[in-house]
Design an enzyme around this catalytic site. Structure first.
Site, short mmCIF file in Angstrom:
data_model
loop_
_atom_site.label_atom_id
_atom_site.label_comp_id
_atom_site.label_asym_id
_atom_site.label_seq_id
_atom_site.Cartn_x
_atom_site.Cartn_y
_atom_site.Cartn_z
N GLU A 56 -16.68 -32.64 -25.56
CA GLU A 56 -17.32 -31.91 -24.45
C GLU A 56 -18.63 -32.59 -24.02
OE1 GLU A 56 -17.52 -27.60 -24.82
OE2 GLU A 56 -19.48 -27.62 -23.83
N GLU A 63 -26.27 -25.85 -12.74
CA GLU A 63 -26.84 -24.57 -13.20
C GLU A 63 -28.11 -24.22 -12.44
OE1 GLU A 63 -26.13 -24.04 -17.18
OE2 GLU A 63 -27.01 -22.05 -17.27
N LYS A 68 -26.17 -18.36 -31.74
CA LYS A 68 -25.75 -19.50 -30.92
C LYS A 68 -26.89 -20.49 -30.85
CE LYS A 68 -24.79 -20.88 -26.16
NZ LYS A 68 -24.41 -20.54 -24.80
N GLU A 91 -19.85 -16.95 -26.00
CA GLU A 91 -20.92 -17.88 -25.61
C GLU A 91 -21.50 -17.47 -24.25
OE1 GLU A 91 -19.22 -21.88 -26.35
OE2 GLU A 91 -20.83 -22.55 -25.03
C1 LIG Z 1 -26.22 -28.15 -22.38
C2 LIG Z 1 -25.48 -28.51 -21.35
O1 LIG Z 1 -24.73 -27.63 -20.60
C3 LIG Z 1 -24.80 -26.24 -20.85
C4 LIG Z 1 -23.83 -25.83 -21.88
C5 LIG Z 1 -22.57 -25.38 -21.55
C6 LIG Z 1 -21.56 -25.07 -22.65
O2 LIG Z 1 -21.88 -25.27 -23.82
O3 LIG Z 1 -20.44 -24.65 -22.33
C7 LIG Z 1 -22.19 -25.20 -20.22
C8 LIG Z 1 -23.09 -25.38 -19.22
C9 LIG Z 1 -24.52 -25.57 -19.52
O4 LIG Z 1 -25.12 -24.31 -19.57
C10 LIG Z 1 -25.48 -29.93 -20.86
O5 LIG Z 1 -24.86 -30.20 -19.82
O6 LIG Z 1 -26.12 -30.79 -21.50
#
Ligand SMILES: C=C(O[C@@H]1C=C(C(=O)O)C=C[C@H]1O)C(=O)O
Length: 417
Positions: free
Chosen positions: A401, A222, A177, A266
């Site tokens: 996303e 987070e 990942k 993930e």
């Molecule tokens: C990397 C980011 O977020 C991270 C990545 C996530 C994912 O890929 O699902 C979810 C929450 C965070 O741990 C960001 O907001 O830039």
């Protein structure tokens, strides 16, 4: 590193229930806010800046900061004795040890609030003197005004190509990942007031941690670690879906997320890596068998609230050093993922995705991962957002996303929304 000054610290109860942000001047404010509680601070009684290093996986920025803070030895009159009262510092650390900008700042004035009340801390180089700025009335937060938006190191399309490369390498077995991010710039006509953004972030994301430290301003969902006494809590996030336009669609998207094998994988990488890293520093680790759904205004995440007990002798910044970078912002395995990030992103993350938060002299503190944020520099804001990439990731979905994650700061920077 300069010899730390002799500091005199005083914390007293403050009979005040105004919004914490109302106390904050616009000049270099510091803040950590969570649902009406938290700490706001300003001025600078002492600061340490940790230089960039070239060794891979180097944690020197955390250990040197911890040593500096422990060496302050102030004279303290703490009439509050709550986590965050007495001597405290705000901090923010670079994602990559090769980047500059890691720092701890001891403010001159802090106002804190928790369930049991509000307090005022003053920190200075003379006993019994309150800094003059305490009494100064503040100008109200300024609107941001019109913005001009530009891409950073990569357009969305170029970044999608990098995502596709990462997926190929994952399928080829190079790593499991990797979290890839991209940057965008917003330029205003006059310096951006961080207080304006904080007020909007705190209102729109009350369950997140709204922060500003040295211009790095955002609202992260987070929580890397909260420490109160020996108790540690953390909220692991990984796995993201959009919010639905209707109640039914929203529930369906949440259910799909909870049942998706790609997102479960993930998420599992993130929880497993946290467990491995905390094992040497903690005596107990408790995570739910299945993640919960965390619904935010812009997206929904798979979330695992984790609890652990700190072993005697381990310091808070030791824990932060051991946890960073989690698989939620780096990848798995860590070293290969961080190396891939350096190659594929084509930019310096700075303090994005690094630990941000505060610590007090007893080791209590709260540290989040600096996500959903922008680095402010006068009239410019550099926004960064990223996504976890695994074997099943699709570039178009990751672009969407990342856009949903940019939305947090885009809305905070936009007047009248
Ligand atoms: C990397 C980011 O977020 C991270 C990545 C996530 C994912 O890929 O699902 C979810 C929450 C965070 O741990 C960001 O907001 O830039």
């Amino acid at each position: 590193m300069n010899a730390p000054p002799q500091l005199f610290v005083r914390s007293v109860p403050l009979p005040d229930d105004r919004d914490l942000l109302a106390h904050l001047p616009d000049d270099a404010p510091l803040a950590w806010l969570h649902g009406g509680s938290g700490l706001v601070a300003w001025g600078e009684a002492a600061r340490v800046v940790l230089p960039a290093r070239t060794e891979p996986g180097d944690v020197q920025r955390f250990t040197a900061a911890a040593r500096w803070f422990a060496g302050l030895e102030p004279q303290v009159d703490d009439q509050v004795r709550r986590p965050g009262s007495g001597l405290m510092a705000f901090g923010s650390f670079a994602f990559d040890p090769r980047s500059d900008g890691s720092t701890l700042v001891v403010p001159r004035v802090a106002v804190g609030r928790d369930r049991s009340g509000t307090w005022l801390t003053t920190i200075g180089d003379q006993p019994g003197r309150h800094p003059a700025e305490l009494l100064a009335p503040h100008a109200p937060p300024r609107p941001v005004g019109p913005l001009r938006w530009t891409d950073g190191a990569r357009t969305a399309e170029d970044w999608g190509t990098q995502v596709a490369t990462a997926v190929r390498r994952i399928r080829g077995g190079a790593y499991d990942k990797v979290v890839l991010a991209r940057d965008r710039y917003a330029e205003a006509e006059s310096p951006i007031d961080p207080r304006t953004l904080l007020a909007r972030l705190a209102a729109d994301y009350p369950t997140c941690y709204a922060f500003t430290v040295d211009g790095l301003t955002g609202a992260t969902p987070e929580l890397l670690i909260r420490r109160e006494g020996e108790d540690l809590t953390s909220l692991v996030l990984a796995g993201t879906a959009p919010r639905g336009g209707t109640e039914v669609e929203d529930r369906r998207l949440g259910q799909d997320l909870a049942e998706s094998a790609k997102n479960a994988e993930e998420h599992r990488y993130a929880v497993d890596s946290l467990r491995d890293r905390l094992a040497p520093l903690c005596t107990a680790f408790d995570a739910p068998d299945r993640p919960e759904l965390l619904r935010l205004a812009n997206v929904q995440h798979l979330a695992s609230p984790v609890r652990a007990t700190l072993r005697p002798g381990a310091s808070t910044l030791d824990v932060v050093a051991a946890m960073h970078p989690t698989a939620a912002v780096g990848g798995t395995p860590t070293e290969a993922a961080v190396e891939a990030i350096r190659g594929l992103e084509g930019m310096d993350r700075g303090r994005y995705a690094g630990p941000v938060g505060w610590i007090d002299a007893d080791g209590n503190g709260e540290w989040g991962i600096a996500l959903r944020c922008a680095q402010l520099d006068g009239p410019r804001a550099r926004l960064i957002a990223g996504c976890g990439i695994v074997a099943g990731s699709r570039p178009e979905e990751e672009i969407t996303e990342a856009d949903a994650k940019f939305e947090v700061m885009r809305a905070a920077l936009t007047d009248g929304e």
